[in-house]
Design an enzyme around this catalytic site. Sequence first.
Site, PDB file in Angstrom:
ATOM      1  N   HIS A 188       0.806  -1.214   0.000  1.00 25.76           N
ATOM      2  CA  HIS A 188       0.000   0.000   0.000  1.00 25.76           C
ATOM      3  C   HIS A 188       0.845   1.273   0.000  1.00 25.76           C
ATOM      4  CE1 HIS A 188      -3.318  -2.752   0.711  1.00 25.76           C
ATOM      5  NE2 HIS A 188      -3.967  -1.843   0.025  1.00 25.76           N
ATOM      6  N   ASP A 454      -4.802  -8.250  -4.754  1.00 28.36           N
ATOM      7  CA  ASP A 454      -5.115  -9.383  -3.882  1.00 28.36           C
ATOM      8  C   ASP A 454      -5.439 -10.637  -4.690  1.00 28.36           C
ATOM      9  OD1 ASP A 454      -4.748  -8.666  -1.165  1.00 28.36           O
ATOM     10  OD2 ASP A 454      -6.419  -7.279  -1.346  1.00 28.36           O
ATOM     11  N   CYS A 501      -9.606  -2.512 -10.582  1.00 33.44           N
ATOM     12  CA  CYS A 501      -9.078  -1.380  -9.812  1.00 33.44           C
ATOM     13  C   CYS A 501      -7.739  -1.725  -9.165  1.00 33.44           C
ATOM     14  CB  CYS A 501     -10.089  -0.899  -8.774  1.00 33.44           C
ATOM     15  SG  CYS A 501     -10.490  -2.143  -7.556  1.00 33.44           S
TER      16      CYS A 501
HETATM   17  C1  PEP Z   1      -6.611  -4.972  -4.868  1.00 31.85           C
HETATM   18  O1  PEP Z   1      -6.515  -5.870  -4.029  1.00 31.85           O
HETATM   19  O2  PEP Z   1      -6.290  -5.114  -6.059  1.00 31.85           O
HETATM   20  C2  PEP Z   1      -7.137  -3.650  -4.481  1.00 31.85           C
HETATM   21  C3  PEP Z   1      -7.403  -2.730  -5.381  1.00 31.85           C
HETATM   22  O3  PEP Z   1      -7.276  -3.396  -3.151  1.00 31.85           O
HETATM   23  P1  PEP Z   1      -6.032  -3.068  -2.190  1.00 31.85           P
HETATM   24  O4  PEP Z   1      -4.823  -2.897  -3.047  1.00 31.85           O
HETATM   25  O5  PEP Z   1      -6.357  -1.865  -1.430  1.00 31.85           O
HETATM   26  O6  PEP Z   1      -5.957  -4.298  -1.329  1.00 31.85           O
HETATM   27 MG    MG Z   2      -7.366  -5.630  -2.084  1.00 27.31          MG
END
Ligand code: PEP
Ligand code: MG
Length: 559
Positions: A188, A454, A501
């Site tokens: 993140h 994820d 996303c």
């Molecule tokens: C993902 O897992 O691709 C996502 C967009 O959520 P995060 O990166 O916040 O876990």
């Molecule tokens: Mg995620």
Amino acid sequence: MISIQGKGVSTGVAIGPLYIYRRAKSTIRRYKVEDKEIEWARFKAAQMKAIEQLGLLAEKARAEAGDDAAFLFETHQMMAEDVDYEEAIQSGIKEDGLNAEAVVTDVGAQFAEMFANMDDAYMSARAADVKDVSGRIINILSGVVQGGIDSDVPVILASDDLAPSETVQLDKSKILGFITAGGSGSSHTAILARTMGIPAIIGVGDQVKEEHEGREVIVDGGTGNIVIDPDPDTREYMIQKRKEQLRKLELLNQLKSLPNITKDGQEIRVYCNIGNPEDVHAVLANDGGGIGLFRSEFLYLNCDDYPTEEYQFEAYKQVLSDMDGKEVVIRTCDIGADKMIDYFELPKEDNPALGNRALRICLNRPEMFKTQLRALYRASAFGKLSIMFPMVTSVWEVKEAKKLCEQVKAELTAEGKPYSDEVDIGIMIETPAAAVISDRLAKVVDFFSIGTNDLTQYTLACDRQNNDLGRFFNAHHPAVLRLIKMVCENAHKEGCWCGICGELGADLELTETFLSIGLDELSVSPRSVLPLRQKVRETTVSEVRDKLLDDLMSDMVTI
Ligand code: PEP
Ligand code: MG
């Protein structure tokens, strides 16, 4: 000149002085002081400074999120000068002769325990506030700067690693670039750096040292190269490179207000990922078509206690109003795994990525979840809101979450509070389970947004935080791409739209594949909107579709 190679995770060239990030010391030194009066004066100066800092925070919170948000810091101000609290500290310093850091630690713990044992829920919740105020005073006493950067000029920030909670609290106006010893591209912190448009390099190990602090450093987030004390030629080369990047950006600016349409007329929506309301400026500046992922948990990470309904309402309302009718997808709180918050008091887990996180926590804590849903629905009156649930594995979870939405709407109706009746409900597809049963899930939602960060981690059994997994973490793996194709087909069969996303959405090597699959939307960091638009506009999808889709299913691909 020293040259260091790391892994670039957010592009761009930055030049500035190196600054080593220091976090609050976890062990407080304890000793007898020689002059108790001087020690008392040291405490009083730190207390004054804390009150001053809290006043500034209250002003900032009031301007950004209203009176309720400011009230928290005003309460902290009152605690810092509470007579009983101060007397207890005075006695520790003047009677016991202990150093101020040790006394504030002890008194803070005593007061926190006293509050925690009170029957009144409001009073017992104040335990966290006392700890926070005491922590602030201790940091001032021990020279640790709140916000992490004690410099008048912007710096290149180096650190062992940064937790998301630390990254969000840094004063971004002072950061030209990030360097971290550990980390991974889909962590993140890397995602935040990309959202903020700040060059970042990870995985440099122990090559950046304390003795380099203050020296001039150049980071190239594209190549992952770091140069300390650059020689004149290297310096000049990098300055030219930065100019060239700015020139390319200028060219990309000409694409603003043009559609994301292929040469043969296939359109795709390009939205943005954001972490807090201020990021909307970057969305608008880069001509994002909407917001495809607002990671609402960053609001929680920014607070010292559960954010109130009012605080959240103001933040969501601000984003929806600023987006002026364009779609805004707000993801409900995705806390857990690498995004940990003390006040959630989550039990320690051996495998937090497989544990209590995101929607699981929200369904287990319906009152907390409903506070967020109330804020979201109230904000829906100010724009085009869609709500999205993270970390889904089963249909029942979505049904239970939707039931809470219905309860919240009924409450708001009874209270006469306005909300929109046209809020779409969607889910993230981040687990192989959700992808495999996407035919069933599509029957209960309006849209899917594939979280490839994820989804890759869980499909390939590769920890997204672990930079050492290198070539094993391959987001282009056919297992991931085939799941994306399957999810998109299942969505379309039920009339849902389907987007991505996760970070893969901005990967220009895959844009043609995503267009061939027929994805409806890609949500990317603001800086990636125009490069993606350029790629889409260069593509003739009918020329590549058959081959790319065959490749996805072919047994010729090396796995
Ligand atoms: C993902 O897992 O691709 C996502 C967009 O959520 P995060 O990166 O916040 O876990
Ligand atoms: Mg995620």
